[in-house]
Scaffold this motif. Structure first.
Motif, short mmCIF file in Angstrom:
data_model
loop_
_atom_site.label_atom_id
_atom_site.label_comp_id
_atom_site.label_asym_id
_atom_site.label_seq_id
_atom_site.Cartn_x
_atom_site.Cartn_y
_atom_site.Cartn_z
N MET A 84 0.83 -1.21 0.00
CA MET A 84 0.00 0.00 0.00
C MET A 84 0.86 1.25 0.00
SD MET A 84 -3.10 -1.14 2.59
CE MET A 84 -2.98 0.38 3.42
N HIS A 85 1.94 1.23 0.78
CA HIS A 85 2.82 2.39 0.87
C HIS A 85 3.48 2.68 -0.48
CE1 HIS A 85 5.42 5.28 2.82
NE2 HIS A 85 6.46 4.71 2.22
N SER A 86 3.95 1.62 -1.15
CA SER A 86 4.60 1.85 -2.45
C SER A 86 3.58 2.32 -3.50
CB SER A 86 5.32 0.58 -2.91
OG SER A 86 4.40 -0.46 -3.10
N ALA A 87 2.33 1.80 -3.44
CA ALA A 87 1.30 2.26 -4.38
C ALA A 87 0.98 3.73 -4.15
CB ALA A 87 0.04 1.41 -4.22
N MET A 88 0.91 4.16 -2.89
CA MET A 88 0.64 5.57 -2.60
C MET A 88 1.80 6.45 -3.06
SD MET A 88 -2.38 5.65 -1.48
CE MET A 88 -2.58 7.27 -0.84
N LYS A 100 -0.21 22.25 -12.06
CA LYS A 100 -1.32 22.63 -11.19
C LYS A 100 -1.96 21.40 -10.54
CE LYS A 100 -5.72 24.96 -11.16
NZ LYS A 100 -6.86 25.33 -11.92
N ASP A 101 -2.08 20.33 -11.29
CA ASP A 101 -2.75 19.12 -10.79
C ASP A 101 -1.76 18.07 -10.27
OD1 ASP A 101 -5.28 19.94 -11.13
OD2 ASP A 101 -5.60 18.93 -13.06
N SER A 102 -0.57 18.49 -9.85
CA SER A 102 0.38 17.48 -9.40
C SER A 102 -0.13 16.83 -8.11
CB SER A 102 1.75 18.10 -9.16
OG SER A 102 1.68 19.01 -8.09
N GLY A 103 -0.10 15.51 -8.09
CA GLY A 103 -0.56 14.77 -6.92
C GLY A 103 -2.07 14.67 -6.81
N ARG A 104 -2.80 14.91 -7.92
CA ARG A 104 -4.27 14.90 -7.87
C ARG A 104 -4.80 13.51 -7.52
NH1 ARG A 104 -8.71 13.96 -10.80
NH2 ARG A 104 -7.87 13.31 -12.78
N LEU A 105 -4.27 12.47 -8.16
CA LEU A 105 -4.73 11.12 -7.88
C LEU A 105 -4.41 10.71 -6.43
CD1 LEU A 105 -3.74 9.29 -11.18
CD2 LEU A 105 -6.02 9.94 -10.41
N TYR A 106 -3.29 11.18 -5.94
CA TYR A 106 -2.91 10.89 -4.55
C TYR A 106 -3.93 11.51 -3.59
CZ TYR A 106 -0.06 10.88 -0.30
OH TYR A 106 0.39 10.69 0.96
N ARG A 107 -4.29 12.77 -3.83
CA ARG A 107 -5.26 13.44 -2.96
C ARG A 107 -6.62 12.78 -3.04
NH1 ARG A 107 -2.86 17.88 -5.16
NH2 ARG A 107 -4.68 18.35 -6.43
N ILE A 108 -7.03 12.35 -4.24
CA ILE A 108 -8.33 11.69 -4.41
C ILE A 108 -8.33 10.35 -3.67
CG2 ILE A 108 -9.84 10.57 -6.09
CD1 ILE A 108 -9.10 12.80 -8.04
N ALA A 109 -7.19 9.64 -3.73
CA ALA A 109 -7.11 8.34 -3.06
C ALA A 109 -7.21 8.48 -1.55
CB ALA A 109 -5.81 7.64 -3.43
N LEU A 110 -6.76 9.61 -1.02
CA LEU A 110 -6.80 9.81 0.43
C LEU A 110 -8.12 10.40 0.91
CD1 LEU A 110 -3.21 11.06 1.23
CD2 LEU A 110 -4.21 8.82 1.61
N GLU A 111 -8.99 10.84 0.01
CA GLU A 111 -10.27 11.38 0.45
C GLU A 111 -11.12 10.29 1.06
OE1 GLU A 111 -12.11 13.25 -2.87
OE2 GLU A 111 -10.92 15.07 -2.70
N LYS A 112 -11.91 10.67 2.03
CA LYS A 112 -12.75 9.70 2.73
C LYS A 112 -14.23 10.01 2.54
CE LYS A 112 -9.29 8.06 5.65
NZ LYS A 112 -8.19 8.32 4.81
N LYS A 113 -14.60 10.49 1.37
CA LYS A 113 -15.99 10.85 1.12
C LYS A 113 -16.86 9.60 1.03
CE LYS A 113 -15.11 15.15 -1.28
NZ LYS A 113 -15.14 15.85 -2.55
N GLY A 114 -17.95 9.59 1.77
CA GLY A 114 -18.92 8.51 1.69
C GLY A 114 -18.55 7.25 2.43
N ILE A 115 -17.40 7.21 3.06
CA ILE A 115 -17.00 5.98 3.76
C ILE A 115 -17.86 5.77 5.00
CG2 ILE A 115 -15.14 4.93 5.12
CD1 ILE A 115 -13.19 6.02 3.14
N PHE A 116 -18.16 6.85 5.73
CA PHE A 116 -18.87 6.72 7.00
C PHE A 116 -20.36 7.02 6.85
CE2 PHE A 116 -14.52 8.24 7.87
CZ PHE A 116 -14.04 7.09 8.44
N GLY A 117 -20.88 6.97 5.65
CA GLY A 117 -22.30 7.26 5.44
C GLY A 117 -22.53 8.75 5.27
N HIS A 118 -23.79 9.12 5.08
CA HIS A 118 -24.13 10.53 4.85
C HIS A 118 -23.94 11.33 6.13
CE1 HIS A 118 -26.02 14.04 3.21
NE2 HIS A 118 -26.90 14.05 4.21
N GLY A 119 -22.99 12.23 6.11
CA GLY A 119 -22.74 13.08 7.28
C GLY A 119 -22.19 12.33 8.47
N GLY A 120 -21.64 11.14 8.26
CA GLY A 120 -21.14 10.32 9.37
C GLY A 120 -19.73 10.69 9.77
#
Length: 144
Positions: A84-88, A100-120
């Protein structure tokens, strides 16, 4: 002839209440002694030399097998973490720096949107962190 008799009432007298009680004994030690010396406690095994040697050998082999299994599980978790560390790192270094978009995929991969439910929120933040468990671990009667 008048006789006087002293009547003693049933109560604690000052002489009894002043009696020293000594240091308090630890409740845990009393419980351990009670259970070890209880008449229903089975007596410890008395093994012959060969039987004791067999018992020790089997116990040692079991401990070695258990340790080997735990080490294998630990190595597997370590391998997964390194993967996981090497993939990140690959995601982070995928885009050249300065864009401008350097590291965009990295930031998207670290987002936690929707993991804990709506507003969780994560369970770690949903309750107060304490050092000791609650007196009542779970309230089964609670309803929303």
């Amino acid at each position: 002839m008048a006789t006087t008799t002293s009547i003693r009432t049933f109560s604690s007298t000052p002489s009894l209440s002043k009696r020293e009680k000594g240091p308090q004994k630890d409740q845990r030690i009393q419980l351990i002694r009670y259970h070890m010396q209880h008449p229903r406690t089975p007596r410890p095994l008395k093994l012959s030399r060969m039987r004791a040697l067999r018992h020790w050998t089997i116990h040692r082999a079991w401990m070695l097998a258990r340790r080997k299994r735990q080490e294998n599980e630990e190595n597997e978790l370590q391998r997964m973490y390194q993967s996981m560390h090497s993939a990140m790192e690959e995601l982070r270094n995928l885009d050249p720096p300065g864009k401008k978009d350097s590291g965009r995929l990295y930031r998207i991969a670290l987002e936690k949107k929707g993991i804990f439910g709506h507003g969780g929120v994560p369970i770690e933040y949903a309750r107060a962190q304490t050092d000791t468990p609650a007196k009542e671990p779970w309230n089964h009667g609670w309803t929303r």
